[in-house]
Motif scaffolding. Structure first.
Motif, PDB file in Angstrom:
ATOM      1  N   ASP B 115       0.828  -1.195   0.000  1.00  0.00           N
ATOM      2  CA  ASP B 115       0.000   0.000   0.000  1.00  0.00           C
ATOM      3  C   ASP B 115       0.872   1.258   0.000  1.00  0.00           C
ATOM      4  OD1 ASP B 115      -2.567   1.204   0.228  1.00  0.00           O
ATOM      5  OD2 ASP B 115      -2.124   1.637   2.326  1.00  0.00           O
ATOM      6  N   LEU B 116       1.944   1.216   0.786  1.00  0.00           N
ATOM      7  CA  LEU B 116       2.870   2.341   0.879  1.00  0.00           C
ATOM      8  C   LEU B 116       3.555   2.579  -0.463  1.00  0.00           C
ATOM      9  CD1 LEU B 116       4.323   4.157   3.098  1.00  0.00           C
ATOM     10  CD2 LEU B 116       6.068   2.401   3.144  1.00  0.00           C
ATOM     11  N   LEU B 117       4.040   1.500  -1.079  1.00  0.00           N
ATOM     12  CA  LEU B 117       4.783   1.632  -2.333  1.00  0.00           C
ATOM     13  C   LEU B 117       3.900   2.159  -3.458  1.00  0.00           C
ATOM     14  CD1 LEU B 117       6.950  -1.611  -2.293  1.00  0.00           C
ATOM     15  CD2 LEU B 117       7.753   0.739  -2.092  1.00  0.00           C
ATOM     16  N   GLU B 118       2.629   1.736  -3.465  1.00  0.00           N
ATOM     17  CA  GLU B 118       1.710   2.164  -4.528  1.00  0.00           C
ATOM     18  C   GLU B 118       1.657   3.670  -4.664  1.00  0.00           C
ATOM     19  OE1 GLU B 118      -1.987   0.410  -3.422  1.00  0.00           O
ATOM     20  OE2 GLU B 118      -1.598  -1.432  -4.515  1.00  0.00           O
ATOM     21  N   ASP B 119       1.777   4.357  -3.539  1.00  0.00           N
ATOM     22  CA  ASP B 119       1.584   5.800  -3.564  1.00  0.00           C
ATOM     23  C   ASP B 119       2.875   6.589  -3.719  1.00  0.00           C
ATOM     24  OD1 ASP B 119      -1.115   5.389  -3.199  1.00  0.00           O
ATOM     25  OD2 ASP B 119      -0.927   5.409  -1.012  1.00  0.00           O
ATOM     26  N   LEU B 120       4.006   5.876  -3.758  1.00  0.00           N
ATOM     27  CA  LEU B 120       5.283   6.599  -3.789  1.00  0.00           C
ATOM     28  C   LEU B 120       5.858   6.701  -5.193  1.00  0.00           C
ATOM     29  CD1 LEU B 120       7.163   5.213  -0.681  1.00  0.00           C
ATOM     30  CD2 LEU B 120       6.035   7.421  -0.932  1.00  0.00           C
ATOM     31  N   GLU B 121       6.664   7.711  -5.387  1.00  0.00           N
ATOM     32  CA  GLU B 121       7.417   7.831  -6.639  1.00  0.00           C
ATOM     33  C   GLU B 121       8.325   6.607  -6.792  1.00  0.00           C
ATOM     34  OE1 GLU B 121       7.097  10.503  -8.481  1.00  0.00           O
ATOM     35  OE2 GLU B 121       6.318  12.038  -7.133  1.00  0.00           O
ATOM     36  N   GLU B 122       8.573   6.217  -8.042  1.00  0.00           N
ATOM     37  CA  GLU B 122       9.448   5.077  -8.315  1.00  0.00           C
ATOM     38  C   GLU B 122      10.799   5.218  -7.604  1.00  0.00           C
ATOM     39  OE1 GLU B 122       9.004   2.272 -10.024  1.00  0.00           O
ATOM     40  OE2 GLU B 122       6.970   2.688 -10.726  1.00  0.00           O
ATOM     41  N   THR B 123      11.303   6.467  -7.578  1.00  0.00           N
ATOM     42  CA  THR B 123      12.639   6.682  -7.009  1.00  0.00           C
ATOM     43  C   THR B 123      12.695   6.334  -5.524  1.00  0.00           C
ATOM     44  OG1 THR B 123      12.031   8.978  -6.680  1.00  0.00           O
ATOM     45  CG2 THR B 123      13.329   8.479  -8.640  1.00  0.00           C
ATOM     46  N   GLN B 124      11.546   6.438  -4.841  1.00  0.00           N
ATOM     47  CA  GLN B 124      11.558   6.127  -3.416  1.00  0.00           C
ATOM     48  C   GLN B 124      11.395   4.627  -3.159  1.00  0.00           C
ATOM     49  OE1 GLN B 124       8.542   9.371  -2.461  1.00  0.00           O
ATOM     50  NE2 GLN B 124       9.901   9.647  -0.728  1.00  0.00           N
ATOM     51  N   HIS B 125      10.978   3.874  -4.206  1.00  0.00           N
ATOM     52  CA  HIS B 125      10.743   2.435  -4.049  1.00  0.00           C
ATOM     53  C   HIS B 125      11.964   1.684  -3.530  1.00  0.00           C
ATOM     54  CE1 HIS B 125       6.923   1.545  -6.591  1.00  0.00           C
ATOM     55  NE2 HIS B 125       6.783   2.623  -5.868  1.00  0.00           N
ATOM     56  N   ASP B 126      13.127   1.979  -4.174  1.00  0.00           N
ATOM     57  CA  ASP B 126      14.309   1.194  -3.849  1.00  0.00           C
ATOM     58  C   ASP B 126      14.704   1.308  -2.386  1.00  0.00           C
ATOM     59  OD1 ASP B 126      14.291   0.412  -6.450  1.00  0.00           O
ATOM     60  OD2 ASP B 126      15.831   1.827  -7.107  1.00  0.00           O
ATOM     61  N   ALA B 127      14.592   2.524  -1.851  1.00  0.00           N
ATOM     62  CA  ALA B 127      14.954   2.723  -0.450  1.00  0.00           C
ATOM     63  C   ALA B 127      14.069   1.849   0.440  1.00  0.00           C
ATOM     64  CB  ALA B 127      14.785   4.196  -0.063  1.00  0.00           C
ATOM     65  N   ILE B 128      12.771   1.801   0.122  1.00  0.00           N
ATOM     66  CA  ILE B 128      11.851   1.010   0.936  1.00  0.00           C
ATOM     67  C   ILE B 128      12.123  -0.477   0.759  1.00  0.00           C
ATOM     68  CG2 ILE B 128       9.418   0.448   1.319  1.00  0.00           C
ATOM     69  CD1 ILE B 128       9.709   3.287   1.967  1.00  0.00           C
ATOM     70  N   LEU B 129      12.207  -0.927  -0.494  1.00  0.00           N
ATOM     71  CA  LEU B 129      12.423  -2.352  -0.748  1.00  0.00           C
ATOM     72  C   LEU B 129      13.752  -2.805  -0.154  1.00  0.00           C
ATOM     73  CD1 LEU B 129      11.090  -2.739  -4.405  1.00  0.00           C
ATOM     74  CD2 LEU B 129      10.165  -3.817  -2.346  1.00  0.00           C
ATOM     75  N   GLY B 130      14.766  -1.937  -0.244  1.00  0.00           N
ATOM     76  CA  GLY B 130      16.077  -2.285   0.289  1.00  0.00           C
ATOM     77  C   GLY B 130      16.063  -2.523   1.780  1.00  0.00           C
ATOM     78  N   ALA B 131      15.128  -1.856   2.466  1.00  0.00           N
ATOM     79  CA  ALA B 131      15.072  -1.976   3.924  1.00  0.00           C
ATOM     80  C   ALA B 131      14.472  -3.297   4.374  1.00  0.00           C
ATOM     81  CB  ALA B 131      14.264  -0.812   4.510  1.00  0.00           C
ATOM     82  N   LEU B 132      13.759  -3.983   3.452  1.00  0.00           N
ATOM     83  CA  LEU B 132      13.047  -5.206   3.831  1.00  0.00           C
ATOM     84  C   LEU B 132      13.974  -6.418   3.897  1.00  0.00           C
ATOM     85  CD1 LEU B 132       9.885  -4.839   1.593  1.00  0.00           C
ATOM     86  CD2 LEU B 132      10.023  -4.494   4.058  1.00  0.00           C
ATOM     87  N   GLU B 133      13.570  -7.391   4.702  1.00  0.00           N
ATOM     88  CA  GLU B 133      14.268  -8.677   4.662  1.00  0.00           C
ATOM     89  C   GLU B 133      13.930  -9.374   3.355  1.00  0.00           C
ATOM     90  OE1 GLU B 133      13.329 -10.888   8.238  1.00  0.00           O
ATOM     91  OE2 GLU B 133      13.520  -8.996   9.337  1.00  0.00           O
TER      92      GLU B 133
END
Lengths: 464, 464
Positions: B115-133
């Motif tokens: 849900d969070l990623l859907e609303d974010l710019e593509e550029t912010q995706h990597d930072a979020i995905l990178g934080a995940l296990e």
């Protein structure tokens, strides 16, 4: 926003028909009625959910409805009755064989019986209450002592609770020993010695934990206690805001007396939205497609009457400028545009404000910021449409001055629309009037009057 | 109906403030920011639910918001992020210390991360995905392969299932042996050997039954399987219609791949309603109080532009009767009343129709009956207001003929309003256009044009 230009319709399968009764099934059912083939009818209705049978009854005409109920007879169950629209429900109850009605009511949950009784004439109450077993009748009658639309009417009195000092093992042994657990329950409510609820433990946690674990260590972080007299709309808000699945209901002394589950809260949320949307449109809030012509006419008349008064007020404003209009008929041609744009912009602001008030997003903390934003939005859109209309006025009627006048009136009216569209709902809410119900009339009165006054007044000054 | 005259406000405690942040708490929090007292801030926010902290962040101004986020720092958790409005969420993410953001995201459920990623710019995706296990990242990325607004985006992939031939005892032993059961689950889903879900068993039933009972004998009567590509609005409809608590999600081959719970369905229902109400008012559907001035202006402009075209069309009709107006200015004074009454009556019919289409209560089976009802309602209200306006015309302008004309125009316009208000949404739905979005413009165009044409046309014939 990465996806703001994509539309949901393009991406997920909308499949509007997914949960709709298909036409062929309806035809087959109507055919079974025509040939009075009871066996066939029962076979066709058997796979349908009670909610779908209720929808079917609502959608067919009164003649077929009567035939269906009489032919279906003993198969008619209580759940269908709970799912029906109140108008149709009254009709169905009057058609049902009294024995079938009694059986149907006896099958229903006590909160559904309460819901049923709320909508019925007093004279029909006794027949329903008489059909219940003594213990159920007492529960229903106790529920009816709570205010309408309160948590007390919504709750079920069957709760599963445990003393707060119990362990998982004690809880499991207790649950296994119970004969009469509720049909649906997902939590065990922990209570202190004075019967005050202190926490919820999910059955999943109980199953997954060791027998000696104290229940107190397993309580949910989301825990909200609902006072029995709380308005059902607030209950639904709490479920939605705090993602509750079930919540204990307490009396004035804080003692546990019942429980509300999310499915009931979801139904209330749905009704509240329906009420808001219909109130905003000036339709009587209890209206449904099943209402008769006269009932519907009666529901819609008051709002039209209010609108008539509004429209006459606006006409009185126009009447002040009869001389100006007589000498320049273009004014009569253009004046509805200014009023209409103001009305639309006002409705936009007001809808956003009414929704934000309902979801508690518009509060004392941000009302001035929101008001400023709406005025600025009105100003910018006003300037844009002022330019467009100024050009239209110039090109259509060849008058630069007429262009100036309509442009200025447009800016004024759109700023006022933003101000009124936000300010009026906020003020109505403060003085205890439902903003969804009354804002529309006030806002369009303001934008009509300001629209005509600004346009005709400026025209009288500048052009004549 | 025994209680139709009583209002909910009188009976249950409305208590508008029940779940609202109180002003004093907000003042104390803002004071803690002023004096930069981190300890005090943490202490004040600690008892608040994440949803309430999110509301607070939305309601305070950007300056305070920034100060709060920086001062709160490490305490900021993922749940607050999930609860925030998307505009504010983007702002918050850009302010948050990257380490704090990573921690917050790691705490979130996988469906909330989606849900969070859907609303974010593509550029912010990597930072979020990178934080995940790794395992979470895979789950999130798989979810993102399903269409937006589909069941696949809504579901959680953690499910608790059991072979259909198991007994209660086998299920209990299995649950007890599992290390990683989901945080929230209420049912065990029974599957056949091909992984097709065949039934739900509640944990309550499992706990209350003897060990040797086959699970198959305990399945719920309400059981609905959701296709992974189904539109989320249809999913919410199914939960509301069939009173589901959770439902299995299946892929194209009918295999179990996830589960949706009622709390997510309730949130979707809420959003769908919000969208409908805003679309009906011509406000961009993604709007919220947190949008900036320019964004809001841009969202509202298209509908105002449509309305301008509509209003100009109506003006063109008026322009055909310039001569009539010039010779009898009373026509200019009275003409907005007829148009306005038609617009209001049309909006009433259209709102009822749009709602009934959304709830699948208006279908091929009853559309003609509903249309006939709306026309009759328009006729009766038309006659009533024709009488009133005829009298107003007579008394105000002393002309019996003017009274006749306005009365006749009123009847015509209110009947047309009923017809257009119901017919237009139905036709739009048939051709695949969302009736909530487009009906308003069409209906008011019709009632404006018919209103002016009927009134001025009749006047030109009768009076001049």
């Amino acid at each position: 926003m990465a996806d703001e230009t994509t539309s949901p319709e393009v991406e997920a399968e909308t499949d509007e028909q997914a949960y709709q009764l298909d036409r062929r099934a309806i035809s087959a059912i109507l055919y079974a009625l025509d040939v009075e083939d009871r066996e066939q009818l029962v076979e066709l209705l058997e796979p349908l959910h009670a909610a779908d049978i209720a929808d079917l009854l609502e959608q067919i005409n009164p003649f077929d409805r009567r035939r269906l109920i009489l032919l279906y007879d003993r198969e008619f169950d209580g759940e269908i009755l709970s799912e029906l629209d109140e108008v149709i429900r009254e009709e169905v109850i009057s058609i049902l064989n009294p024995d079938v009605l009694a059986d149907a009511v006896r099958e229903m949950d006590s909160d559904d019986v309460v819901d049923l009784l709320e909508d019925l004439e007093e004279t029909q109450h006794d027949a329903i209450l008489g059909a219940l077993e003594d213990s159920d009748r007492v529960a229903v009658q106790r529920s009816l002592t709570y205010p309408e639309y309160s948590a007390g009417r919504l709750m079920q009195t069957e709760v599963v609770m445990a003393p707060e000092h119990w362990s998982v093992g004690e809880a499991i042994d207790y649950l296994r020993s119970q004969e009469n657990l509720p049909e649906q329950f997902y939590h065990v409510i922990l209570v202190d010695p004075r019967m005050h609820p202190v926490g919820n433990v999910t059955l999943g946690k109980i199953m997954a934990s060791r027998r000696e674990t104290p229940l107190r260590e397993l309580t949910e972080s989301m825990f909200q206690v609902i006072p029995v007299t709380q308005y059902e709309g607030e209950v639904a808000y709490a479920f939605n805001q705090y993602h509750l699945i079930s919540a204990p209901v307490v009396d004035e002394e804080g003692r546990l007396i019942g429980m509300i589950t999310i499915d009931d809260a979801m139904a209330v949320l749905d009704e509240e939205h329906e009420e808001d949307i219909l109130r905003l449109a000036g339709v009587g809030e209890e209206s449904s497609l099943s209402d008769r012509v006269l009932e519907t006419t009666r529901q819609r008349l008051p709002w039209l009457a209010v609108n008539l008064v509004t429209a006459v007020l606006a006409s009185l404003v126009i009447a002040q400028f009869e001389a100006a209009i007589a000498s320049l008929v273009a004014l009569a041609v253009l004046m509805p545009i200014v009023a209409s744009m103001g009305g639309n912009a006002g409705t936009q602001s007001l809808t956003v404000a009414v929704r934000a008030l309902a979801t508690k997003d518009l509060t004392g903390a941000n009302v001035w910021r929101v008001l400023r934003r709406e005025v600025l939005v009105g100003l910018i859109n006003g300037l844009i449409f002022a330019l467009v209309m100024g050009l239209v006025g110039l090109l259509w009627f060849g008058s630069l001055h007429l262009g100036y006048v309509i442009a200025a009136a447009m800016v004024i009216n759109l700023v006022v629309a933003g101000l009124a569209g936000t300010g009026i709902p906020v003020v109505l809410q403060r003085i205890g009037v439902d903003p969804a119900l009354a804002s529309g009339a006030f806002v369009t009165t303001v934008t009509d009057i300001v629209g005509f006054l600004a346009f005709l007044g400026l025209a009288a000054m500048v052009l004549l």
